[in-house]
Structures are given as C-alpha cells and as structure tokens.
Design an enzyme around this catalytic site. Structure first.
Site, PDB file in Angstrom:
ATOM      1  NE  ARG A   1      -2.496   0.238   3.778  1.00 47.99           N
ATOM      2  CZ  ARG A   1      -3.245  -0.060   4.801  1.00 47.99           C
ATOM      3  NH1 ARG A   1      -2.973  -0.884   5.876  1.00 47.99           N
ATOM      4  NH2 ARG A   1      -4.491   0.511   4.827  1.00 47.99           N
TER       5      ARG A   1
ATOM      6  CG  LEU B   1     -14.618  -6.319  27.159  1.00 42.29           C
ATOM      7  CD1 LEU B   1     -15.417  -6.476  28.323  1.00 42.29           C
ATOM      8  CD2 LEU B   1     -13.265  -5.752  27.322  1.00 42.29           C
ATOM      9  N   GLY B   2     -13.362  -8.892  22.897  1.00 40.99           N
ATOM     10  CA  GLY B   2     -13.404 -10.005  22.447  1.00 40.99           C
ATOM     11  C   GLY B   2     -14.673 -11.011  22.564  1.00 40.99           C
TER      12      GLY B   2
ATOM     13  N   GLY C   1     -17.440  -9.907  25.064  1.00 47.54           N
ATOM     14  CA  GLY C   1     -18.471  -8.864  24.959  1.00 47.54           C
ATOM     15  C   GLY C   1     -17.789  -7.371  24.898  1.00 47.54           C
TER      16      GLY C   1
ATOM     17  CB  ALA D   1     -14.578  -9.263  14.947  1.00 43.57           C
ATOM     18  N   GLY D   2     -14.103  -6.139  14.542  1.00 46.40           N
ATOM     19  CA  GLY D   2     -14.380  -4.786  15.222  1.00 46.40           C
ATOM     20  C   GLY D   2     -15.080  -3.758  14.262  1.00 46.40           C
ATOM     21  CG  ASP D   3     -13.605  -2.951  10.571  1.00 48.50           C
ATOM     22  OD1 ASP D   3     -13.141  -1.995  11.468  1.00 48.50           O
ATOM     23  OD2 ASP D   3     -12.773  -3.680   9.918  1.00 48.50           O
TER      24      ASP D   3
ATOM     25  CG  ASP E   1     -10.969  -8.353   5.959  1.00 53.51           C
ATOM     26  OD1 ASP E   1     -10.694  -9.418   5.887  1.00 53.51           O
ATOM     27  OD2 ASP E   1     -10.214  -7.503   5.646  1.00 53.51           O
TER      28      ASP E   1
END
Length: 327
Positions: free
Chosen positions: A121, A242-243, A246, A273-275, A311
């Site tokens: 990138r 917190l994965g 939760g 997952a965070g997105d 993703d």
C-alpha cells in the site's frame, strides 16, 4: 461557501446518515493454509476498515457515503465498483491517473486464529489523501462521521485530513465515532502512534477501542480506567471491545456496564469483527436505541462477521439481523 453550508444546516434532513473516508484494498485470500509463498490459488475480495463499516451500515439500511482516492488501474475499478454495489455512495471516490491502488495478501488461518496479512500500500492513491481534497458540503450532508486510526496512519497528509474532518464535523454539530484500529507498522514509532491516535480520539464523541488497544493508548489495564481516560478528555461514550467476553461501556453521565458477547460455534476469520461491531453500534445509536441494546447489536454484528471468510462478507443485512433478534 460558508453561507451555502449554513443553508444546508438549516434545511431539514440529511442526504446521508454516515460519512467515512479512508483506504480500501483489493485482497487476495489464500485458498489453502500454509506459507503465502507456497500458495497457488487465491480468491479476490475487498478489504478496508472504513469500507467494512460503511458496507455494514448500508446493509443495515443506513445511507452511507465513502470518500477516497484510488488509482486508475484494475484494482481501483474493482474497489469502487465493489463498494458502490453494496449501496454505499461513492460519488466522492476519485480515480487518479498515474497513481496505484493498494492490495494485500491474506493467509488462510486454522481454528479461528488471526491470519497473516502482507500489505502492498505504500504510496497508494488513498495514502495521498490531503486537506485540499476535503469536501465540506459532502461531509455536511451527513449527520455522523465515522473515522479510524488506519486512514490517519497512512501519511502526514492523510493524518492532517483526519484532523480536519473530525474538527469540521464537531464544529457543525455532527456526532463523531472513532475506532483506533491500531496499525503499528504504519507509524514511525509506538510513541508517535499513541500521541496522534489519542489526539484524534479525544476529539470524538464515541471512542471504540479494543481492550489491548486501550492498554497501549492509555497505559491503563482496566476497562473502567481506559474509558475514564477518554471521558476526561471530552468523549461522551467509550465502548471497549472485550472479544468473546462482549463489550464494556461507560458514559460521561456515569452509566456503565458489560454486555456479554454472542456465542459463536465456529469462528472462521476474526478480521473485520471490530468493524462489524462499529457498524452495529453506530447504526443502533443513530436509530436512538438504548445504549445497552446498541452495544448488544454491535456484539451481534461482530459475531456475524467472524463466521465467514473475508473481512466484510459475513456482515448481516437488516433482515438477517432482525431474524436473529426474533429467534
């Protein structure tokens, strides 16, 4: 220009619910496990923290716009077409002649482990995003800005753009969410990363770090204290991922709690997952749901994301999310 912007503020409604910006990449995912050097077959997909959130929000029925720059190449055309096909407005995605688009290679991990990713990138069109590319009328057409630490890390000009966008939206009464999304390899040092990411995070209304990120950024170990760091700087809400456990939330008004995670029988790919969590949380808050319900939606959307390779492929539609809630 200022008069035009004020007029848009006075007019009822917004063309967009959320605007975001940043770099998307073509992603080539290995079809078999092992060293990327030995993999012969890949599947092309789309990657990018901000576009993951944008697509997640659009699938949930929100009106979303994404601003970026891509190269005049096959990757750039693929990126723009893929995001646009998800219902995200790409009218401010500029194809730049003579510049290239970013891509990445992603290994196939086993048993839900974090996959190895190699990025290509440096010097990309998106990394050259600069303050002169800021479109105030377009940003003002949205009622909320979602920003991340990824776009800020790409270059000095992109960092300046990030600060300008957040300042502008706050000055015009819009809400701002910020996900640190730390990428240490993109920063010159951890000290610079911590300083610059916190500078942006402390301007946001809603700050959404992971627990590990919060420890790095604040020096605190406990979610309560990590949240307190940002609340003391002016944030209204801090939600700490917190994965599997939760998420913890704490507000400037003194409300706090933990919302348990969703049970997932088979974790396929944790990237994104965070997105997904951000898309679920932000959508719920903009819809006016109570805070605990908004965090629960974030957990649920994040759980969808990790059950599918890619993703953003697992991000649910509104119908899929509603079916889960009703089951």
């Amino acid at each position: 220009m200022e008069q035009e912007l004020r007029q848009k503020e006075i007019q009822g409604g917004h063309a967009l619910d959320v605007v975001t910006y940043g770099e998307a990449m073509a992603m080539f995912v290995a079809e078999e496990t092992g060293d990327l050097a030995a993999v012969a077959h890949f599947t092309r997909r789309l990657a990018g923290a901000e576009t993951n959130v944008a697509i997640g929000l659009a699938r949930l029925g929100l009106k979303v716009g994404w601003l970026s720059r891509v190269g005049d190449d096959s990757f750039g055309r693929f990126i723009r077409a893929s995001v646009q096909a998800e219902g995200v407005d790409c009218s401010r995605v500029v194809i730049v002649a003579g510049q290239t688009s970013a891509f990445q290679l992603k290994a196939r991990a086993e048993n839900g482990a974090d996959p190895m990713v190699e990025y290509f990138r440096k010097g990309s069109a998106a990394s050259r995003l600069a303050p002169e590319h800021f479109d105030p009328a377009y940003f003002l057409s949205a009622r909320h800005l979602h920003a991340t630490g990824v776009a800020a890390a790409l270059s000095e000009t992109s960092l300046a753009f990030a600060g300008q966008a957040i300042d502008f939206m706050r000055e015009h009464g819009r809400t701002v969410s910020f996900d640190p999304n730390l990428r240490p390899t993109l920063w010159p040092s951890q000290a610079v990363m911590v300083e610059q990411v916190n500078r942006l995070a402390c301007k946001a209304d809603w700050v959404l770090p992971g627990l590990g990120e919060g420890k790095i950024l604040t020096g605190h170990e406990l979610p309560h204290d990590i949240a307190g760091f940002y609340l003391q700087q002016g944030a209204r809400l801090v939600v700490i991922k917190l994965g599997a456990e939760g998420a913890y939330y704490r507000t400037a008004d003194g409300d706090s709690g933990v919302v348990p995670g969703e049970r997932v029988a088979n974790v396929v790919d944790t990237v994104g997952a965070g997105d997904g969590f951000a898309a679920g949380l932000v959508s719920a808050l903009l819809e006016g749901l109570p805070l605990a319900q908004a965090v629960r939606r974030g957990n649920r959307v994040g759980a969808f994301a990790i059950q599918v390779a890619g993703d953003m492929e697992g991000l649910p539609t509104r119908a899929q999310l509603d079916a889960l809630v009703q089951s």
